[in-house]
Enzyme design. Structure first.
Site, PDB file in Angstrom:
ATOM      1  N   TRP A 123      28.117   3.539  30.028  1.00  5.38           N
ATOM      2  CA  TRP A 123      28.538   2.348  29.288  1.00  5.38           C
ATOM      3  C   TRP A 123      29.894   1.934  29.854  1.00  5.38           C
ATOM      4  O   TRP A 123      30.726   2.791  30.165  1.00  5.38           O
ATOM      5  CB  TRP A 123      28.652   2.668  27.800  1.00  5.38           C
ATOM      6  CG  TRP A 123      27.373   3.203  27.241  1.00  5.38           C
ATOM      7  CD1 TRP A 123      27.052   4.511  27.031  1.00  5.38           C
ATOM      8  CD2 TRP A 123      26.221   2.445  26.854  1.00  5.38           C
ATOM      9  NE1 TRP A 123      25.780   4.615  26.528  1.00  5.38           N
ATOM     10  CE2 TRP A 123      25.250   3.361  26.408  1.00  5.38           C
ATOM     11  CE3 TRP A 123      25.924   1.075  26.839  1.00  5.38           C
ATOM     12  CZ2 TRP A 123      23.992   2.961  25.957  1.00  5.38           C
ATOM     13  CZ3 TRP A 123      24.675   0.671  26.388  1.00  5.38           C
ATOM     14  CH2 TRP A 123      23.734   1.608  25.946  1.00  5.38           C
ATOM     15  N   GLU A 135      21.879   1.398  16.955  1.00  3.81           N
ATOM     16  CA  GLU A 135      23.004   0.923  16.153  1.00  3.81           C
ATOM     17  C   GLU A 135      22.732  -0.426  15.476  1.00  3.81           C
ATOM     18  O   GLU A 135      23.548  -1.330  15.551  1.00  3.81           O
ATOM     19  CB  GLU A 135      24.260   0.794  17.024  1.00  3.81           C
ATOM     20  CG  GLU A 135      24.710   2.103  17.610  1.00  3.81           C
ATOM     21  CD  GLU A 135      25.980   1.960  18.448  1.00  3.81           C
ATOM     22  OE1 GLU A 135      26.820   2.863  18.362  1.00  3.81           O
ATOM     23  OE2 GLU A 135      26.132   0.969  19.177  1.00  3.81           O
ATOM     24  N   PHE A 180      28.404   9.668  30.723  1.00  6.01           N
ATOM     25  CA  PHE A 180      29.418   9.764  31.767  1.00  6.01           C
ATOM     26  C   PHE A 180      30.546   8.742  31.548  1.00  6.01           C
ATOM     27  O   PHE A 180      31.451   8.629  32.373  1.00  6.01           O
ATOM     28  CB  PHE A 180      28.784   9.625  33.156  1.00  6.01           C
ATOM     29  CG  PHE A 180      27.787  10.719  33.484  1.00  6.01           C
ATOM     30  CD1 PHE A 180      27.775  11.922  32.778  1.00  6.01           C
ATOM     31  CD2 PHE A 180      26.863  10.556  34.502  1.00  6.01           C
ATOM     32  CE1 PHE A 180      26.864  12.936  33.064  1.00  6.01           C
ATOM     33  CE2 PHE A 180      25.948  11.558  34.810  1.00  6.01           C
ATOM     34  CZ  PHE A 180      25.942  12.748  34.086  1.00  6.01           C
ATOM     35  N   TRP A 233      19.818   9.634  22.337  1.00  2.00           N
ATOM     36  CA  TRP A 233      21.234   9.787  22.687  1.00  2.00           C
ATOM     37  C   TRP A 233      21.973  10.642  21.667  1.00  2.00           C
ATOM     38  O   TRP A 233      23.172  10.843  21.747  1.00  2.00           O
ATOM     39  CB  TRP A 233      21.901   8.437  22.909  1.00  2.00           C
ATOM     40  CG  TRP A 233      22.047   7.528  21.719  1.00  2.00           C
ATOM     41  CD1 TRP A 233      21.076   6.751  21.157  1.00  2.00           C
ATOM     42  CD2 TRP A 233      23.240   7.259  20.969  1.00  2.00           C
ATOM     43  NE1 TRP A 233      21.576   6.028  20.105  1.00  2.00           N
ATOM     44  CE2 TRP A 233      22.919   6.316  19.972  1.00  2.00           C
ATOM     45  CE3 TRP A 233      24.552   7.723  21.048  1.00  2.00           C
ATOM     46  CZ2 TRP A 233      23.853   5.832  19.050  1.00  2.00           C
ATOM     47  CZ3 TRP A 233      25.493   7.240  20.138  1.00  2.00           C
ATOM     48  CH2 TRP A 233      25.126   6.309  19.146  1.00  2.00           C
TER      49      TRP A 233
HETATM   50  C1  TNX Z   1      26.869   3.560  21.681  1.00  2.00           C
HETATM   51  S1  TNX Z   1      24.507   4.902  22.790  1.00  2.00           S
HETATM   52  C2  TNX Z   1      26.065   2.568  22.229  1.00  2.00           C
HETATM   53  C3  TNX Z   1      26.617   1.667  23.249  1.00  2.00           C
HETATM   54  C4  TNX Z   1      28.085   1.956  23.506  1.00  2.00           C
HETATM   55  C5  TNX Z   1      28.261   3.449  23.602  1.00  2.00           C
HETATM   56  C6  TNX Z   1      29.617   3.899  24.026  1.00  2.00           C
HETATM   57  C7  TNX Z   1      23.915   3.545  22.437  1.00  2.00           C
HETATM   58  C8  TNX Z   1      22.490   3.488  22.526  1.00  2.00           C
HETATM   59  N1  TNX Z   1      24.703   2.515  22.032  1.00  2.00           N
HETATM   60  O1  TNX Z   1      26.412   0.328  22.891  1.00  2.00           O
HETATM   61  O2  TNX Z   1      28.459   1.336  24.700  1.00  2.00           O
HETATM   62  O3  TNX Z   1      27.969   4.009  22.326  1.00  2.00           O
HETATM   63  O4  TNX Z   1      29.637   5.275  24.388  1.00  2.00           O
END
Ligand code: TNX
EC number: 3.2.1.52
Length: 549
Positions: free
Chosen positions: A482, A340, A432, A406
């Protein structure tokens, strides 16, 4: 007819008259289900307080672990001896044996209950730990004076080399004692990797000596959002929140995990998810003249600036900090995040744009890859390989980087076709932190729907890769937790149990042995009693909520 009746009667009377004599737990309940179980013998081995645990020199720490675990579970406190020691005579032993001939696979063990002894054979720490975990499942979870374990031969090894669980300690932090419990849960379920998400927009959770403001500033946020991040108007709790694990605490956790067969992979998330870093050191941001706060809300992507600027101070910072953390963790792998990363702040920043031009990078995606490759080279100097979230594939990346996917099957397939090893961690069904029911009164989660049966049915190797004989690029899978909406230990347990138990069987057991009805029956008879023994909460309505067909 008559004699049978008397036998039943006498055994009943016998067991009534000896209060602490207890039967073993059935080998059919062992979870994750083992590769091979042979129940030929008719005898049993009696384990009582005089049974000796005898270990080969490789397994001293595991012998002590076995003693502690058995004592906590049953009250049986067995004496422990190295196999070379002169010891008092004993009629029964639990032998922990190093054997690299009979054991021909990594993390494999055999467990033999026969004659006078119980014998576990392994050739590495993992194998020995898993053998011990299986043996512990043959004991009842209650105080006893002795247990008769029926003869059995078990041969067992994992289907996948990478079996991971992740925990985000940034959005909410958990005490060292709980991190150890989490590691106990992993070890019980025969996972071998704990992915420790240590930094993010909302805080730094690891002590760093070279850049002290990461802790004095970056580890603390002014307050925390209440409710869901999309709720309007946003409300905050007004309470300063934070902290970090000291290096001593981290080392304590690493040692604890290593005795239990768990490797810890640290994650320092860059070049996005870096708001806490730029709050501590604004000169590493695309607006060095700005004062940033450590994030107090969730879901920062494209909403708030949280990226690093490509400048000399930043690369100096990355080299120093990544190497400092690498020195602490013995793991061969280091996770550098890479997920992200918003491109809008780099687009708006003349320094980033000049850097892209000067280094002949294609665009902002190329810049992201540049960051990844730089950090990979700092870590290579420390002998480490890197793992990143699948977005790091947006650019052209060296093949030695492991991809943690992911996204869905599509991204996993693409990474494998490009020659990368892949860990599957798809949001659906391995996040989860997503809902496990559609009950509107269920405890708040981010979104999604990942019920237990969806986790159990998950197949890490996509069909397309199997057909192209590229299945071996998938080295395993991981469940992610998370913690934006997970503020307590009880909530952590509620979100992972029983989904993590289902995932353990996906990762460990042969596909042809998997059976959801049988799994649920073992869950009821053997695993939920464990959660209770651990005083852990869990989601009890898993049968009511099933995947949409
Ligand atoms: C995306 S998945 C993120 C996390 C957030 C999560 C919430 C990923 C590598 N980054 O920073 O906590 O979604 O589901």
């Amino acid at each position: 007819m008559r004699s049978t009746f008397y036998i039943i009667l006498t055994t009943t009377l016998l067991s009534l008259s000896i209060p602490f004599l207890s039967g073993a737990q059935s080998v059919d309940d062992v979870t994750p289900i083992p590769v091979e179980v042979i129940k030929e013998g008719r005898g049993h081995v009696t384990i009582d307080g005089k049974t000796q645990i005898v270990f080969d020199k490789q397994y001293g720490a595991q012998a002590e672990f076995m003693r502690e675990m058995l004592a906590a579970q049953t009250g049986l406190n067995l004496p422990v001896y190295p196999n070379t020691a002169t010891k008092p005579k004993a009629s029964h032993h639990i032998r922990l044996v190093f054997d690299s001939k009979a054991i021909d696979k990594d993390e494999m063990y055999t467990l033999t209950v026969s004659g006078k002894d119980v014998t576990i054979r392994a050739k590495d720490t993992g194998g020995m730990v898993y053998g011990i975990q299986t043996l512990l499942q043959l004991f009842p979870v209650k105080q006893v004076r002795e247990v008769k374990i029926p003869d059995v031969q078990i041969k067992d090894y994992p289907r996948f080399a990478y079996r991971g669980m992740h925990l985000d300690v940034v959005r909410h932090m958990f005490p060292v004692e709980f991190i150890k419990k989490y590691i106990d849960y992993l070890s019980f379920h025969k996972f071998n990797t704990f992915h420790w998400h240590l930094t993010d927009d909302q805080g730094w959770r690891i002590e760093i000596e070279s850049y002290p403001k990461l802790n004095t500033v970056g580890s603390w946020r002014k307050e925390t959002l209440i409710g869901h991040f999309k709720d309007q108007p946003a409300r905050y709790d007004g309470t300063r929140y934070g902290g970090y694990y000291t290096k001593d605490e981290i080392l304590e956790v690493i040692n604890y995990a290593s005795v239990r067969g768990i490797d810890i992979i640290p994650e320092i998330d860059i070049p996005g998810h870096s708001r806490a870093t730029i709050a501590a050191y604004p000169e590493l941001s695309t607006r060095p003249d700005t004062t940033w706060d450590v994030a107090t809300t969730w879901g920062m992507y494209n909403r708030q600036n949280n990226v690093l600027q490509p400048n000399p101070a930043t690369f100096q910072f990355l080299e120093t900090v990544f190497q400092e953390v690498a020195d602490l963790f013995p793991s061969e792998y280091f996770h550098l995040g890479g997920d992200e990363t918003s491109k809008i702040w780099w687009k708006a920043d003349p320094v980033s744009q000049a850097f892209i031009k000067e280094h002949n990078l294609k665009d902002e995606k190329g810049l992201q890859t540049y960051f990844v490759e730089q950090v990979a080279s700092y870590l290579a100097a420390k002998g480490k390989k890197v793992i990143g979230w699948h977005e790091i594939l947006e650019g052209d990346l060296s093949k030695s980087t492991l991809i943690m996917n992911w996204g869905g099957e599509k991204e996993g397939i693409a990474a494998a076709r490009r020659g990368h090893q892949v860990i599957m961690s798809p949001g659906k069904p391995l996040y989860f932190d997503h809902y496990q029911s559609k009950d509107p009164n269920d405890s708040l989660a981010i979104h999604g729907y990942n019920p237990l049966d969806a986790v159990y049915a998950f197949e890490p190797v996509p069909k397309a890769l199997r057909e192209q004989k590229l299945g071996h690029y998938i080295i395993g899978a991981q469940g992610n937790l998370w913690t934006e909406y997970i503020g307590s230990q009880a909530k952590v347990q509620y979100m992972i149990f029983p989904r993590m138990t289902a995932l353990s069987e996906v990762l460990w057991s042969p596909v042809e042995k998997r059976n959801y009805t049988d799994f649920k029956s073992r869950l009821k008879s053997a695993i939920i009693p464990r959660y209770t023994f651990w005083e852990a909460s869990y989601f009890p309505h898993y049968e009511q909520w099933t995947a949409e067909k």
